[in-house]
Design a protein around this motif. Structure first.
Motif: not given
Lengths: 856, 185
Positions: B129, B132-134, B136-137
């Motif tokens: 994960l 895959m995420v930026g 910002n999370i």
């Protein structure tokens, strides 16, 4: 039965409406804006102003002509809306016959009545009205809600159908009809080859409005749907070009057509189609940019989208590009950015209003398609022409689809199956666009215009009504793969993303440039440039795909929790063990984001009223109903709970501090309930005291949640604060965010002042009231307390109500977890409250009155 | 390039690969030429570095994981046979050969399952994960996303996703279809 009564009533009503209207207006077209106003209209006001000498002051004047046009428009919208309502009243009918078909039939009836009254068809669907006022919003909606990924991954197929398919339909139909004409199948008609081709071009295109109306009730699988739907949207470019080119050819006349003209025609196709798309794209970017800058005036955001969408349509029309393509692409390309840029309320507004508009015009279009048919002057019957057209339309559609699919399947990863092809050919519905174009034909150039119009109508009726009705049984019978009801699950979404990345990587590794390669490139580009330019920085942050899904899931959960809670009348369910953990898992995060720390929360509390101030009251209403987002949902929830479950009747007695007023509450049940609950809680706390555990220390003396605000009493504030902290603990258990609220614990001592003499309290209870060590309460106990089923207000409500500066001093970092919740369970024993009040003569400054009401 | 490829690849080898993977003759020779062009060391095998040299993979968030999928456990070289075997997972399955050997599920599963214990643990999921995420999370947010994802799939309550559970959740997703690439002939 009920339906029939509706219809009867409705017919009666519309006759009454229509009769005076038609009687007065004579031949004025309602919708016929292109018509100049009838002379009567203009002369009337003149008369009143100059011609007629006013002898007395008129009290009431009947000025029908003054309002005639807008009035009729409004009436028609109303009529169409009512028609739809009546039709939708019974789902047994709409399950069998699609709504569009019913609306057309309704149009027949209405048209018949008008005809009966006027002996001419006063109202018809004119091309101007259709193309300028009815069509754009339907198409804009289609573009705006287009599933982009699906659309673009099938774009190749869609384009093949839309371009080659449409050309094939037009050409083959025109030529075949001409051949039959030559063969003598139609008798004596004055139609040449070019005119046949012109006719073919106008009737070739699958109609987006009809397709949407029929297919949205059938739920075929998404690939099939996007094929038909995409084709219907994109073939407009082709239709417009073919129509214009052949129209020009007809004007030029056969001999003057040479290779140059034909090449010009082909070039104009590319210009019209690509120019239209490009224009739409530019407008889409413009909308995105605009919504990026509306930080301070969010209320106009939705307006931009509609206006610019419409402008893109008109601009394309002005430049004689494909208007439909323009507005479709405008919608497609702005959807992502505006949804990210705009406020959630604006997004909802746009979505909803777009649907309202699209649905409304769709309804009006179908009703008027029906009405237009009832016109004796229109109908010219030529059996050969009509039947052959119908036959060719269907046959060539099938041939075209099967042939093109055969070619496409050689290139497609997932071939289109035979059954899907059948539906694809059968879904070639013609509609109002064809009719609009037919009416636009020039009678001077085409002698048999009326024949063409009536044939077009027949084809439209046949495809929409007959094929529309049979579509569903056919789909069922052929066992067409239906759209799976996709339930949003996080893992699937994650996995889909993983697949995307994998495919791109594999294509990279194996060194080919395929779909995924292109998509990968596009995504990178989009990420790097477009998003940066077009999206608000803040929106860019929160736009991660996986996170969005997660967020949505959370919202959904929140709402179902809330709904469940409302159903049961409390939020206790949140607090049972398992749900608690669940909830914590699911929401802790979300919430921590919303309120990372107490300061944030404070800010939120303090500013929230002012934030809303600039928003006019109308939108406030919407804001509340948005139910979007935790806060929205919570707010609603609190309203609802407050309204439904608050014990009523005591607020007006707040000035009475003596116990004797207990019986003021007239509602026996309520009193009973309150009493029982209180007793039960006492029993509970008594038990726990016996077990040596500090029981719920909060004996909240105030029954009602609304009391805190009404009571102007420091205690009440405390209580609700404390309650709230408990709430927070349970549901969100984010230490940081909660701690602020818990401050109430420190204020507890002040308020635990009752007298033994107060009468109802039992002594054991007193022992319990130990505010200072809240942590001792084991969670299970606390939960048990909670289970007593009190109405738990939502956190938001709690936060808001008691907020006053005076509370600030009570905010202390002390973190008290459970006790406050209990306060609620004990609420509602009036005598206690009163004791309290007596005890504390100087109450802290009252909270601003009805703070909550301000925003609600 | 093509001519060189066919000279290096013997006819019987092609036949074997064809049988094993179902690729067509022309696809095999084409992919072989790609293979050799990736093979900078010219030793008939690809190393991780060879893969990492592909510029697009560097910007693919899952690039390294996908490269991993090409390497059998414990090895850091892959020959053409192995290369083709992995690619075969992504070949569209024709109706007449529904053997599950080449189903994409397994590759997808391996993508998460780093330690190859046939379970996707929370940490493993979290790693993917995170890729895959930026940025910002936050970690907490991601953590709860991971928790929730596992919750959805986990039926036996061991707080991890087994291969069977994995397949089960993805039943609705048409994996075969979503994991297929059209290989050029």
């Amino acid at each position: 039965m009920r339906r029939r009564r509706f219809v009867l009533l409705w017919i009666l009503g519309s006759v009454l409406l229509m009769w005076p209207v038609t009687g007065v207006t004579g031949v004025t077209g309602v919708k016929d804006k292109s018509h100049p106003k009838p002379p009567g209209c203009e002369s009337n006001p003149n008369q009143t102003e100059h011609g007629v000498v006013i002898t007395e002051v008129p009290i009431v004047t009947f000025k029908w002509h003054h309002v005639e046009d807008p009035y009729l428009v409004a009436l028609w919208v109303l009529v169409a809306g009512l028609a739809k309502m009546v039709i939708e009243a019974n789902h047994h009918v709409t399950n069998v016959i699609p709504e569009s078909a019913l609306l057309i039939c309704f149009g027949f009836i209405l048209g018949g009545m008008i005809w009966g009254a006027d002996k001419v068809q006063t109202f018809k669907l004119t091309p101007t009205v259709f193309f300028f006022y009815l069509l754009p919003q339907v198409i804009l909606d289609a573009g705006y809600s287009m599933p982009n990924k699906l659309f673009f991954s099938n774009l190749g197929g869609i384009l093949v159908y839309a371009i080659i398919g449409t050309c094939w339909n037009a050409g083959s139909l025109g030529l075949s009809l001409w051949g039959c004409h030559m063969g003598g199948a139609m008798g004596d008609l004055d139609i040449g080859l070019l005119q046949y081709l012109l006719f073919g071009s106008l009737i070739a295109a699958v109609d987006p409005v009809a397709v949407i109306a029929v297919f949205e009730q059938v739920h075929v699988n998404e690939v099939l749907f996007i094929m038909v739907f995409g084709e219907s949207l994109l073939n407009d470019g082709v239709t417009v070009v073919l129509f214009n080119v052949f129209d020009a050819f007809v004007s030029l006349g056969g001999p003057k057509i040479n290779a140059v003209e034909i090449i010009k025609g082909i070039i104009s196709f590319f210009v019209v189609a690509f120019g239209g798309s490009l224009l739409g794209f530019v407008f889409g970017l413009l909308v995105s940019l605009l919504t990026r800058c509306t930080k301070n005036i969010k209320i106009i955001e939705p307006g931009f989208i509609f206006v610019l969408g419409y402008l893109s349509y008109l601009t394309a029309e002005m430049l004689s590009l494909s208007a439909i393509l323009s507005i479709v692409f405008c919608g497609i390309c702005c959807q992502k950015y505006i949804n990210a840029n705009m406020d959630e309320n604006s997004v909802n507004t746009v979505r909803y209003f777009m649907k309202v508009l699209a649905n409304g015009s769709e309804t009006i279009i179908f009703v008027f398609l029906g009405i237009s048919a009832v016109d004796k002057t229109l109908w010219v019957w030529n059996t050969g022409f009509v039947l052959l057209t119908l036959l060719f339309v269907i046959v060539y559609r099938c041939i075209g689809v099967f042939f093109l699919t055969w070619i496409l399947n050689k290139f497609r990863l997932v071939p289109i199956g035979f059954i899907d092809q059948v539906i694809l050919s059968y879904g070639g519905l013609r509609g109002a666009v064809a009719y609009g174009l037919a009416v636009m034909l020039d009678e001077n150039k085409i002698k048999e215009k009326n024949l063409m119009v009536s044939t077009t109508l027949i084809v439209v009726y046949f495809t929409v009504i007959f094929q529309g009705i049979t579509m569903k049984p056919l789909v069922t019978w052929l066992k067409v793969k239906r759209a799976a009801i996709t339930e949003l699950t996080l893992i699937e979404k994650v996995q889909n993303k993983v697949f995307d990345h994998m495919l791109v990587a594999i294509e990279d590794i194996s060194g080919q440039i395929g779909h995924n390669y292109m998509r990968g490139k596009w995504n990178n580009f989009e990420e790097k440039w477009m998003s940066t330019v077009l999206m608000k920085p803040s929106a860019r942050k929160n736009r991660d795909y996986v996170y969005k899904v997660f967020h949505q899931l959370n919202l959904k959960d929140a709402m179902s929790y809330v709904a469940e809670g409302e159903r049961r009348g409390s939020l206790e369910f949140v607090r049972n063990d398992k749900a608690f953990i669940d909830f914590k898992k699911k929401f802790g995060d979300d919430f921590s984001e919303a309120m990372p720390d107490i300061m944030e929360t404070l800010k939120y509390l303090i500013y929230s009223p002012s934030i809303r101030d600039p928003v006019p009251s109308v939108s406030l209403e919407m804001h509340e109903q948005a139910m979007n987002g935790m806060r929205g949902a919570e707010e609603i929830n609190s309203h609802h709970l407050l309204q439904q479950h608050l014990y009523k009747g005591r607020k007006q007695h707040r000035h009475r501090y003596s116990r004797s007023h207990f019986d003021v509450n007239k509602d026996e049940n309520e009193v009973q309930e309150i009493f029982q609950r209180t007793m039960r809680n006492r029993l509970e706390s008594f038990k726990s005291a016996k077990m040596g555990v500090a029981p719920p220390k909060t004996i909240s003396k105030h029954t009602k949640k609304d009391q805190p605000q009404k009571m102007a009493n420091g205690k009440s504030q405390d209580k609700s604060r404390s309650y709230q902290s408990g709430d927070e603990d349970f549901e969100f258990s984010e230490g940081d965010s909660a701690s602020g609220y818990n401050a109430s614990g420190s204020s507890f001592p002040m308020r635990v002042t009752y007298r033994a003499g107060a009468g109802i309290e039992n002594p054991a209870f007193m022992a319990d009231v130990d505010p200072m060590d809240p942590m001792q309460i084991p969670p299970w106990l606390a939960e048990a307390e909670l289970d007593s089923g009190m109405v738990a207000p939502s956190q938001r409500a709690q936060v808001r109500l008691p907020w006053t500066p005076s509370n600030l001093r009570r905010l202390a970092p002390l973190r008290i977890s459970t006790h406050s919740t209990d306060s609620f369970t004990l609420v509602g024993y009036p005598p206690m409250r009163q004791t309290d009040d007596e005890d504390l003569p100087p109450p802290p400054p009252p909270p601003p009155p009805n703070r909550e009401d301000d925003h609600m | 390039m093509g001519s060189r490829a066919s000279t290096l690849l013997r006819e019987e080898e092609i036949e074997e690969i064809k049988k094993e993977t179902g690729f067509s003759h022309s696809q095999i020779t084409r992919l072989y030429s790609r293979f050799t062009s990736l093979d900078k060391g010219e030793n008939g095998t690809l190393s991780r570095e060879d893969f990492q040299r592909i510029p697009e993979l560097a910007i693919n968030p899952l690039g390294d994981r996908i490269i991993n999928a090409f390497f059998p456990e414990g090895e850091d070289q892959v020959n053409f046979r192995g290369f083709m075997r992995t690619l075969a997972h992504f070949r569209p399955i024709e109706d007449n050969e529904k053997n599950k050997n080449y189903s994409g599920d397994f590759i997808a599963f391996r993508l998460y399952d780093l330690d190859r214990d046939d379970k996707i643990s929370r940490d493993e999921l979290l790693q993917v994960l995170r890729m895959m995420v930026g940025v910002n999370i936050s970690d907490e947010q991601l953590g709860s996303i991971a928790d929730r994802t596992i919750q959805e799939a986990d039926t036996n309550g061991d707080n991890s996703i087994s291969f069977n559970e994995f397949i089960k959740v993805l039943e609705k997703v048409d994996v075969e279809q979503k994991m297929s690439i059209r290989f050029l002939h």
